[in-house]
Structures are given as C-alpha cells and as structure tokens.
Design a protein around this motif. Structure first.
Motif, PDB file in Angstrom:
ATOM      1  N   THR A  68     -41.732  13.550   4.069  1.00  0.00           N
ATOM      2  CA  THR A  68     -43.144  13.465   3.712  1.00  0.00           C
ATOM      3  C   THR A  68     -43.381  12.297   2.753  1.00  0.00           C
ATOM      4  N   ARG A  69     -44.615  12.211   2.252  1.00  0.00           N
ATOM      5  CA  ARG A  69     -44.945  11.172   1.272  1.00  0.00           C
ATOM      6  C   ARG A  69     -44.625  11.608  -0.150  1.00  0.00           C
ATOM      7  N   SER A  70     -44.266  12.863  -0.301  1.00  0.00           N
ATOM      8  CA  SER A  70     -44.266  13.437  -1.653  1.00  0.00           C
ATOM      9  C   SER A  70     -42.884  13.599  -2.264  1.00  0.00           C
ATOM     10  N   GLY A  71     -41.850  13.048  -1.629  1.00  0.00           N
ATOM     11  CA  GLY A  71     -40.496  13.311  -2.136  1.00  0.00           C
ATOM     12  C   GLY A  71     -39.866  12.189  -2.930  1.00  0.00           C
ATOM     13  N   ASP A  85     -49.347  -3.807  10.295  1.00  0.00           N
ATOM     14  CA  ASP A  85     -47.995  -4.140  10.728  1.00  0.00           C
ATOM     15  C   ASP A  85     -47.248  -2.903  11.232  1.00  0.00           C
ATOM     16  N   HIS A  86     -47.621  -1.741  10.713  1.00  0.00           N
ATOM     17  CA  HIS A  86     -46.991  -0.480  11.119  1.00  0.00           C
ATOM     18  C   HIS A  86     -45.490  -0.487  10.900  1.00  0.00           C
ATOM     19  N   GLY A  87     -45.079  -1.133   9.807  1.00  0.00           N
ATOM     20  CA  GLY A  87     -43.699  -0.967   9.365  1.00  0.00           C
ATOM     21  C   GLY A  87     -43.529   0.400   8.718  1.00  0.00           C
ATOM     22  N   LEU A  88     -42.310   0.708   8.306  1.00  0.00           N
ATOM     23  CA  LEU A  88     -42.025   1.971   7.641  1.00  0.00           C
ATOM     24  C   LEU A  88     -41.650   1.695   6.190  1.00  0.00           C
ATOM     25  N   LEU A  89     -42.366   2.376   5.274  1.00  0.00           N
ATOM     26  CA  LEU A  89     -42.063   2.307   3.847  1.00  0.00           C
ATOM     27  C   LEU A  89     -41.343   3.598   3.491  1.00  0.00           C
ATOM     28  N   ALA A  90     -40.152   3.481   2.923  1.00  0.00           N
ATOM     29  CA  ALA A  90     -39.362   4.675   2.607  1.00  0.00           C
ATOM     30  C   ALA A  90     -38.711   4.518   1.251  1.00  0.00           C
ATOM     31  N   THR A  91     -38.353   5.647   0.657  1.00  0.00           N
ATOM     32  CA  THR A  91     -37.591   5.628  -0.586  1.00  0.00           C
ATOM     33  C   THR A  91     -36.259   6.333  -0.354  1.00  0.00           C
ATOM     34  N   PHE A  92     -35.222   5.834  -1.018  1.00  0.00           N
ATOM     35  CA  PHE A  92     -33.867   6.370  -0.858  1.00  0.00           C
ATOM     36  C   PHE A  92     -33.258   6.570  -2.240  1.00  0.00           C
ATOM     37  N   ALA A 127     -48.542   2.266  -0.230  1.00  0.00           N
ATOM     38  CA  ALA A 127     -47.590   2.611  -1.292  1.00  0.00           C
ATOM     39  C   ALA A 127     -48.269   3.485  -2.347  1.00  0.00           C
ATOM     40  N   ARG A 128     -49.554   3.219  -2.603  1.00  0.00           N
ATOM     41  CA  ARG A 128     -50.251   4.057  -3.583  1.00  0.00           C
ATOM     42  C   ARG A 128     -50.332   5.506  -3.090  1.00  0.00           C
ATOM     43  N   ARG A 129     -50.426   5.685  -1.774  1.00  0.00           N
ATOM     44  CA  ARG A 129     -50.446   7.058  -1.239  1.00  0.00           C
ATOM     45  C   ARG A 129     -49.133   7.779  -1.560  1.00  0.00           C
ATOM     46  N   VAL A 130     -48.009   7.075  -1.407  1.00  0.00           N
ATOM     47  CA  VAL A 130     -46.718   7.665  -1.773  1.00  0.00           C
ATOM     48  C   VAL A 130     -46.683   7.941  -3.276  1.00  0.00           C
ATOM     49  N   ALA A 131     -47.167   6.969  -4.058  1.00  0.00           N
ATOM     50  CA  ALA A 131     -47.134   7.111  -5.517  1.00  0.00           C
ATOM     51  C   ALA A 131     -47.948   8.328  -5.961  1.00  0.00           C
ATOM     52  N   GLN A 132     -49.129   8.498  -5.319  1.00  0.00           N
ATOM     53  CA  GLN A 132     -49.976   9.635  -5.702  1.00  0.00           C
ATOM     54  C   GLN A 132     -49.377  10.955  -5.227  1.00  0.00           C
ATOM     55  N   MET A 148     -41.378   8.815   3.131  1.00  0.00           N
ATOM     56  CA  MET A 148     -41.591   7.756   4.117  1.00  0.00           C
ATOM     57  C   MET A 148     -43.031   7.820   4.595  1.00  0.00           C
ATOM     58  N   LEU A 149     -43.602   6.635   4.920  1.00  0.00           N
ATOM     59  CA  LEU A 149     -44.873   6.591   5.628  1.00  0.00           C
ATOM     60  C   LEU A 149     -44.995   5.297   6.424  1.00  0.00           C
ATOM     61  N   ASP A 150     -45.910   5.362   7.386  1.00  0.00           N
ATOM     62  CA  ASP A 150     -46.248   4.229   8.246  1.00  0.00           C
ATOM     63  C   ASP A 150     -47.229   3.337   7.493  1.00  0.00           C
ATOM     64  N   VAL A 151     -46.919   2.041   7.402  1.00  0.00           N
ATOM     65  CA  VAL A 151     -47.789   1.112   6.674  1.00  0.00           C
ATOM     66  C   VAL A 151     -48.859   0.578   7.618  1.00  0.00           C
ATOM     67  N   SER A 152     -49.997   1.271   7.679  1.00  0.00           N
ATOM     68  CA  SER A 152     -51.063   0.860   8.589  1.00  0.00           C
ATOM     69  C   SER A 152     -52.169   0.127   7.852  1.00  0.00           C
ATOM     70  N   ASP A 153     -52.415   0.468   6.602  1.00  0.00           N
ATOM     71  CA  ASP A 153     -53.567  -0.080   5.877  1.00  0.00           C
ATOM     72  C   ASP A 153     -53.162  -1.142   4.855  1.00  0.00           C
TER      73      ASP A 153
END
Lengths: 334, 334
Positions: free
Chosen positions: A162-165, A281-288, A250-255, A239-244
């Motif tokens: 999800t976006r929240s982890g 671009d619809h790349g994938l933004l993820a954190t590890f 990234a702010r959506r993940v941060a929030q 993780m999320l799809d970078v559409s906007d």
C-alpha cells in the motif's frame, strides 16, 4: 472497381453497424486471458483468483482531457488505456490477470477506430502483462469517445503493497521514465497545434520523426509493470503508480505513511523540476528497508524521513504540483 | 446572513473543488463492502474471492442515450447504475460483493450531484445486495456526465449459470417486472417533453404523482437481485438479465443454447407485445428442468423447444425487437 463498390456498401460507422455487429468486429481481435474461466459473451465473466482475493482498479480515458484523436492513433489509445491500469495493479505488488473494457462511442465513429483500440489493448497486454486478457466489456453511444478500463491482479499469496507502509530510514526508489511523457505532451502542445490552439495531426507526424521516444512516451507508454511483483517480492514497504507527477504522488505516500520524503537532486537527473512535476510516466515509486538490494529496474532517488507529509530535495522543503483533470483541462478536444 | 455568505464562498462545482476535494465529499457517503480487504484510497482495492473465482461485469451510463438529467434525480442515477450491474452479477447465479465506480463529470456540475449519485449507489446496494459496497473508483473531467460501474460477485462454490445451458423440455421462467420500465419511459417521452421534444423537469413531477410505480420502474428499478442465487441453487440450466427486452434477450438464450423458446401469451400478462419488447426491467429470465419447483419470485412463462435460435408465442414464430444504443438514441440529452 468491384472491391471499391463493395466497401462503399458495407457499414463503416459504429452507428451503422449497431452494438452487436460492432462487438463482433472487436472481440475476435482480443486474446483470451489465462485466468478467464468464462470470457466475453454472457452477462458477466468469471475470472480465477487463486489465492482467494483479487486486486481491482478502474480508470476513465475521455476524449478532450485525456487524449486528442488528432494526436493519438486508435492503437495508441487502446495501448495507453491498458498500460495505465496495469501499472495501478502492479503498484499493489500484483500480477495483472484481466481487464474489462467499456467504450462509449459516437454513432459517427468509424468502426475501424474500435478495431484499432482493440489491437492496442491486445498488444499492450502481450508486451507488459503476458497471459492477461480482456474478459468482458460494454459498448454504448455517447457524443464523447470514452474508454473505461477496470483491471484485475493476483497477489499470489503476498500482502498488498500500500501507500502507507513507508518508514523513516527507508530508501526511496523509482522504476521507469521521469518526465518523458510530460516532455512529449509539451512538444505536442507547443508544436502540434495550429494558430488557434487546435491539435494538428499533420504536425504530429513531423514530431514523431524528430522525437519518437518522447511522443511514444506520452501517447503509448511502456511502464515497468513487471517491476511491481519484483518490488513486492523484494520487500517494498510502500508503492504507488506515478501518474500525476513524482512530487504530487510522493506526497500521497508521505501523507498515507506519516513520513517525509527527501529526494536526491543528483539522482533525479538533469532536470529536477521536470522529473518531479511531469505526469503520466506511470513509473513505480516504492520504498525499501535500508540495505535492501533494489530489484531491477529500481533506482535509489531519496530517503524516507520523519517529517510527516512533507517533501524535500536535498533537505530543502518543496511544494508538490501535478495534474488535476479539472484545473488541467481547458475544455478543448480535437 | 453569515451562513449565507459562507455558503456563497464555498466551492460548489466539481471544477471549483478539483478531483481530490470532490472525492472527499463522495467517499464518506459510501458504506464499506464486507468483502473489501482494502478499500478506496490506494492504487487499487483488494477484494475477497473466497472460492478462488470472481464474477465481473461492466456497464456505462451516459447522459443522453441512457438518462436525462431533467428526468432523473442524482439519487436515481446512482441507484440505477448499481441496480443494472447487480442484476448482471445475479444472472450468473452469484451473490454481488462489490462495485467500482468511475465518473466523468463536466467541470460545471454541482458537486451535490455527485453526492446524490453516491447516496443512490449506497441505498441501492443496501436494498438489493446487503453487504456489498463500493471498493474503488475514478473521477475525471468530460463534457458528458458518464457513470461506469464494474460489479463483482461470489459464486459460493456453484458453477456459473450461463446462457447456453437451456435444454428442450425445460420450463422458461421469469422473475421481475415485464414492461413497467418501458411504460415509464413512454410516459416520460410522451408527457414530460416540451413542444420541441426536450425533457421537461416540471412535467416529471406531475407524472411522478400520477404514475409513481411506472416512473420509478424506469428511473430507479428494483430488480430481483436475490433471485439469481435462488435460481442457481434451485437448478437453473440457463439465466440472463433482461435488459433489452424479453424477446431480444430470450433470443440470446435460444442462440447460445441452440434451442427455441415458446412463450405462453396468457402467462405474459395482458399486453404481450409490451411484455416482450419493453427493455430495462432487468428481470431475470431462467430455464429449469421440467418438474422443478420454481424458486420465488420466478413464474413460468413458456417452454424450451428444439427449434434452434427461434422464438414463438403459443407456437407461432415471432421476431425479436429491443433496445440498441445506436438505433435507439436520437442524439438528444437534456
């Protein structure tokens, strides 16, 4: 001569064909999904969901705000409609299995446009999500060509990403293009519109020769769909799809995660502003977690910090900006 | 006076609000689905599919061919968008579990219209498919209000009931209204349009008083969704949702199953022609082996014969007729 006369006598528009005959021209162009237990032709389809769950996402593509018929080929419309939904499935860490596709089309639309859309859907699935297929759909009338895709995926026993982890200390990583689709769109608006601002299809052909990669990045992107499963299997915490645009997403993940994200300017490439603001671009933004060996083709682009909901570049706070369908569309179609 | 000034300063249209703020007004009005493992707010939702399969159907509702804003309330639009998809799930013998809803709305649309649609979706689900809910969606811009619903169902271990299983000798049965929605639509076109043929919202109020059941049957139908599971559990050999008229939809069963269908005029009611031709009732047409005790509220209306693809009334062959979105829409909205 005979052949020309025969062609002229055949119905060519969607309205002349009617719903059933138009569908009969689309459906044979699609490949069955491996997961389809019952495909198109009944009230509903039946799709396998082996682990007892399924991932689902839906998106509309509307003539005007989302595409211009003077710029995109029908094949590219079908391709992009599939690609943008596949990345939403991938962003959960799921393997895409199936799509349903509903199209509202003007009566005057040439049926070959629907055939081109079907070809684009088929080839995008074959390229980005082999084994996935279209399992059902709908065709109806509208004055505005509208493509509604709903896509499904299989988590294969893994928890959804999800976006929240995201957690402070995690590495921020990105897979895919950064800014190419926005550069393609800027070229189209700058160089493929006429004096009154209307899309100019002849100018697009020139642009396609001069900047093939950027125009295709905008009109028929190939996001890293397979990287979604790789990220999930590799321990991604969010993780999320970078559409906007990278900043807005990234702010959506941060929030959602209650963290900050600090981008590295050097990692974002030569045009930091474009990399952060450019949408589609619809790349994938993820954190590890720190120390994770990033799965291909993810690259490290920053770090997760403990500043809830805030974005930074090399430690300096920034605002997010990106696409909103209402502020971003001026009402034109073309 | 203060309150009025505050109201005037608040954004009211979808365009003034933008995508995120508009979604924030819709989502709290929806109830979670029992099957939602992960609901709205991420790239995709995750839905339970306990028996390892899911049923899926999708439908578009477009301002103009499918509804008129001068006739339908926003609540009714949401209700009908849910109801028509729930019956497609029910027609497979499945229990509806979840919807995703994508809306394309003009920038000028008052946000209260979206709220009304959300309320209609919620209440229709509560009435016809308790426990089912909206698990995700999309909101984008378009010059034409368009509602795309994709609905999911759980077969609970049963095989799906398709259109192709009817066998000669089976009883033809129907659950739901026959012709009410078409009578309602005829009333609207005959008595709720002005001299130029445009929908007249004032006249609808009069019609609602005089013919409440028929107007509601057209604008916010309550099809027998629960009868789908009852039919499947009761041994139905084929089933479909009657959306385009009993004759046109029965021919689909006749063609898919390679059988004939012979309706009993007496069983169809006083207006046989209306019962056969009238669309949008969204009843369920099913076939059962001879001697089956029909589950409530199915009624016997004919017999399956061995004349492939043909329809009859009391043994006399008839043609099918019904709704096609291209021949059936004159291009007006209103």
């Amino acid at each position: 001569m005979h052949e020309r006369a025969d062609q002229a006598a055949q119905p060519r528009t969607v309205g002349e064909l009617g719903e059933d005959a138009a569908l009969a021209r689309i459906l044979p162009r699609l490949r069955p999904a491996d997961a389809a237990l019952l495909g198109p032709g009944d009230d509903a389809a039946v799709v396998a969901a082996a682990d007892g769950r399924f991932v689902v996402t839906t998106d509309l593509m509307v003539h005007g705000p989302d595409f211009r018929l003077a710029w995109s080929t029908p094949f590219e419309l079908g391709w992009k409609a599939a690609a943008t939904n596949l990345t939403d499935v991938a962003a959960m860490g799921a393997r895409p299995t199936a799509l349903v596709v509903a199209i509202a089309a003007p009566s005057s639309l040439d049926a070959s446009v629907l055939e081109g859309i079907a070809d684009g859907l088929r080839e995008c699935l074959a390229a980005l999500a082999p084994g996935a297929g279209v399992v059902g759909g709908d065709l109806t009338a509208s004055s505005v060509l509208t493509i509604a895709v709903t896509a499904f995926g299989d988590l294969e026993g893994r928890p959804p990403v999800t976006r929240s982890g995201a957690r402070p200390g995690d590495v921020v990583a990105h897979a895919g293009a950064r800014g190419d689709a926005a550069r393609g769109l800027a070229l189209l608006f700058d160089e493929a519109t006429d004096a009154s601002g209307e899309p100019d299809s002849a100018a697009v052909d020139v642009l396609r020769d001069r900047h093939p990669d950027l125009i295709v990045a905008q009109l028929a992107p190939s996001p890293p769909v397979g990287a979604g499963v790789a990220a999930a299997a590799g321990g991604a915490t969010s993780m999320l799809d970078v559409s906007d645009g990278l900043a807005r997403d990234a702010r959506r993940v941060a929030q959602a995660s209650g963290v900050g994200i600090d981008f590295s300017a050097a990692a974002l490439g030569p045009d930091v502003r474009l990399a952060l603001a450019g949408g589609e671009d619809h790349g994938l933004l993820a954190t590890f977690p720190p120390g994770t060996a990033l799965p291909e083709p993810f690259e490290p682009i920053g770090l997760v910090t403990d500043a809830p909901g805030r974005l930074f570049v090399d430690g300096v706070a920034i605002d997010s900006a990106g696409w909103d369908p209402y502020s971003g569309w001026d009402g034109r179609a073309g």
